[in-house]
Design an enzyme around this catalytic site. Structure first.
Site, mmCIF file in Angstrom:
data_model
loop_
_atom_site.group_PDB
_atom_site.id
_atom_site.type_symbol
_atom_site.label_atom_id
_atom_site.label_comp_id
_atom_site.label_asym_id
_atom_site.label_seq_id
_atom_site.Cartn_x
_atom_site.Cartn_y
_atom_site.Cartn_z
ATOM 1 N N ASP A 1 38.994 75.591 107.922
ATOM 2 C CA ASP A 1 38.407 76.076 107.216
ATOM 3 C C ASP A 1 37.195 74.537 107.946
ATOM 4 O O ASP A 1 35.456 75.550 107.961
ATOM 5 C CB ASP A 1 37.800 75.257 106.069
ATOM 6 N N THR B 1 37.731 81.696 103.190
ATOM 7 C CA THR B 1 38.658 81.028 104.454
ATOM 8 C C THR B 1 39.902 80.215 103.517
ATOM 9 O O THR B 1 40.597 79.869 103.626
ATOM 10 C CB THR B 1 37.915 80.308 105.446
ATOM 11 N N ASN C 1 45.077 74.635 100.567
ATOM 12 C CA ASN C 1 44.983 73.419 101.368
ATOM 13 C C ASN C 1 46.137 72.359 100.600
ATOM 14 O O ASN C 1 46.892 71.928 100.856
ATOM 15 C CB ASN C 1 44.792 73.456 102.619
ATOM 16 N N HIS D 1 42.487 80.156 112.172
ATOM 17 C CA HIS D 1 42.597 81.257 111.686
ATOM 18 C C HIS D 1 41.376 81.514 110.889
ATOM 19 O O HIS D 1 40.454 82.231 110.857
ATOM 20 C CB HIS D 1 43.586 80.857 110.761
ATOM 21 N N ASP D 2 40.560 80.058 110.280
ATOM 22 C CA ASP D 2 38.741 80.822 109.852
ATOM 23 C C ASP D 2 38.436 81.246 110.486
ATOM 24 O O ASP D 2 37.010 81.911 109.641
ATOM 25 C CB ASP D 2 39.640 79.204 108.566
ATOM 26 N N ASP E 1 39.006 76.266 101.526
ATOM 27 C CA ASP E 1 39.501 74.811 101.168
ATOM 28 C C ASP E 1 39.539 73.940 101.977
ATOM 29 O O ASP E 1 41.248 73.636 102.691
ATOM 30 C CB ASP E 1 40.887 76.023 100.374
ATOM 31 N N PHE F 1 49.325 82.307 103.680
ATOM 32 C CA PHE F 1 48.490 81.622 102.826
ATOM 33 C C PHE F 1 47.785 81.864 101.530
ATOM 34 O O PHE F 1 48.327 81.892 100.699
ATOM 35 C CB PHE F 1 48.836 80.185 103.484
ATOM 36 N N ASN F 2 47.087 82.406 101.976
ATOM 37 C CA ASN F 2 45.751 82.334 101.519
ATOM 38 C C ASN F 2 45.698 83.603 100.153
ATOM 39 O O ASN F 2 45.423 83.518 99.063
ATOM 40 C CB ASN F 2 44.209 82.757 101.953
HETATM 41 O O1 RIB Z 1 47.361 81.137 106.558
HETATM 42 C C1 RIB Z 1 45.735 80.368 107.137
HETATM 43 C C2 RIB Z 1 44.732 80.281 106.190
HETATM 44 O O2 RIB Z 1 45.963 79.195 105.211
HETATM 45 C C3 RIB Z 1 43.823 79.479 106.915
HETATM 46 O O3 RIB Z 1 42.977 79.659 105.743
HETATM 47 C C4 RIB Z 1 43.737 77.780 106.421
HETATM 48 O O4 RIB Z 1 43.037 76.608 105.822
HETATM 49 C C5 RIB Z 1 45.641 78.261 105.184
HETATM 50 O O5 RIB Z 1 44.121 77.990 103.678
HETATM 51 CA CA CA Z 2 41.397 77.994 104.647
#
Ligand code: RIB
Ligand code: CA
Length: 326
Positions: free
Chosen positions: A16, A123, A38, A238-239, A11, A164-165
């Site tokens: 990403d 991701t 996102n 993060h990704d 996303d 979040f994801n």
């Molecule tokens: O929490 C971080 C994740 O949430 C990452 O994948 C970032 O791109 C958002 O999607």
């Molecule tokens: Ca992401």
């Protein structure tokens, strides 16, 4: 060594974008699929095309749009971190490429059913992956594994408990974790070890490649957007950690554990509930897990959770990758 064949579901999203750049240069990316997260689906799909055009791979890596919203919950987006476009900061032209015909879920199912040894990388929210499992359960036994950025062995970010994801589509995440697919979870407990500071940004800027400059712009924006609630001196992409784990497994120490997804907790909906009691032996930590072949009165492990990152090795992998783009 033969490159792992992967489908990257994402996303984009600043981090990403890093995942895409790492994957395309180091793995065999059969396709990129996009999911609402996102930013709304139209934005993340456009952004995936933009990233591929920056690195010159929009002709050889197909993009398929997937689900625009979660299985049950309404879509939650993160413009406060990624901007209204989902990729604010870098100044990029509108993409000249368009997504391929067909739905992302069909691409995932058709590819996994026709290609052996495919690895899924996710991701973003797991909506497309869960939908693919529901459409064709046989993919569970055919994929090599799935490596996700999502969840956490410890704290959350979107809520104190949820990352979040997973928070965006916990029903989809629960489907993936309970499917029998081997899940590698790159959670916040790991990705919070991966922050890039101003010095790393300067390293990106001086690589002399468009990908390097792009990475610097992405990181500068992400750092400024996150400074309101995160450590203002670093930006965690993060990704990228999930893809780095696939490229160089030696960069991540992990442990097997059972992971469930909380669906109904008032305070904990979207939490990845990780049973790592077998790790809390006489000397808590990663080494203990190697002897703990059976879980400590818990369920059998259904996942491998990332615990420790070799930060220097990770940064070198990212910089070497960005430098290799012409
Ligand atoms: O929490 C971080 C994740 O949430 C990452 O994948 C970032 O791109 C958002 O999607
Ligand atoms: Ca992401």
């Amino acid at each position: 060594m033969e490159r792992k064949k992967v489908i990257l579901d994402c996303d984009p999203g600043h981090d990403d974008a890093f995942a895409i750049m790492l994957a395309v240069q180091n793995l065999s990316v059969l396709g990129i699929t996009t999911v609402g997260g996102n930013s709304p689906l139209e934005n993340v799909t456009r952004n995936a095309l933009k990233v591929l055009e920056v690195i010159g791979h929009a002709d050889d890596v197909p993009v398929f749009a997937g689900h625009s919203c979660p299985m049950v919950a309404p879509l939650v987006t993160a413009p406060m971190f990624h901007g209204e476009s989902g990729l604010d900061g870098p100044v990029l032209p509108e993409p000249t490429h368009v997504p391929r015909e067909g739905h992302a879920v069909d691409f995932i199912v058709d590819t996994v059913m026709s290609e052996d040894d495919v690895t899924l990388v996710a991701t973003g929210p797991l909506t497309n992956i869960a939908a693919a499992i529901n459409r064709e359960p046989r993919i569970v036994g055919r994929v090599r594994e799935i490596c996700i950025m999502g969840g956490s062995v410890t704290f959350g970010n979107w809520t104190p408990a949820a990352e979040f994801n997973i928070y965006v589509d916990p029903e989809a995440a629960a489907r993936v974790f309970e499917s029998g697919m081997h899940v590698k979870m790159t959670g916040l407990n790991l990705t919070r070890q991966s922050g890039f500071d101003e010095g790393i940004i300067r390293r990106f800027d001086t690589l002399g490649t468009r990908a390097g400059t792009f990475a610097g712009d992405l990181t500068r924006f992400f750092m400024s957007a996150g400074r309101k609630i995160n450590d203002p001196t670093v930006a965690c992409m993060h990704d990228a950690c999930a893809v780095a784990w696939l490229i160089a497994p030696e960069l991540v120490k992990s442990a097997p554990m059972h992971i469930d997804v909380e669906l109904s907790g008032t305070l904990t909906r979207g939490m990845t509930v990780c049973d790592y009691r077998h790790l809390c032996g006489p000397v808590p930590g990663v080494d203990v897990c190697r002897e703990a072949q059976t879980p400590y009165k818990g369920k059998l492990p259904n996942a491998e959770a990332a615990l420790e990152l070799d930060y220097e090795g990770y940064v070198d992998l990212v910089c070497d990758t960005l430098a290799r783009y012409n």
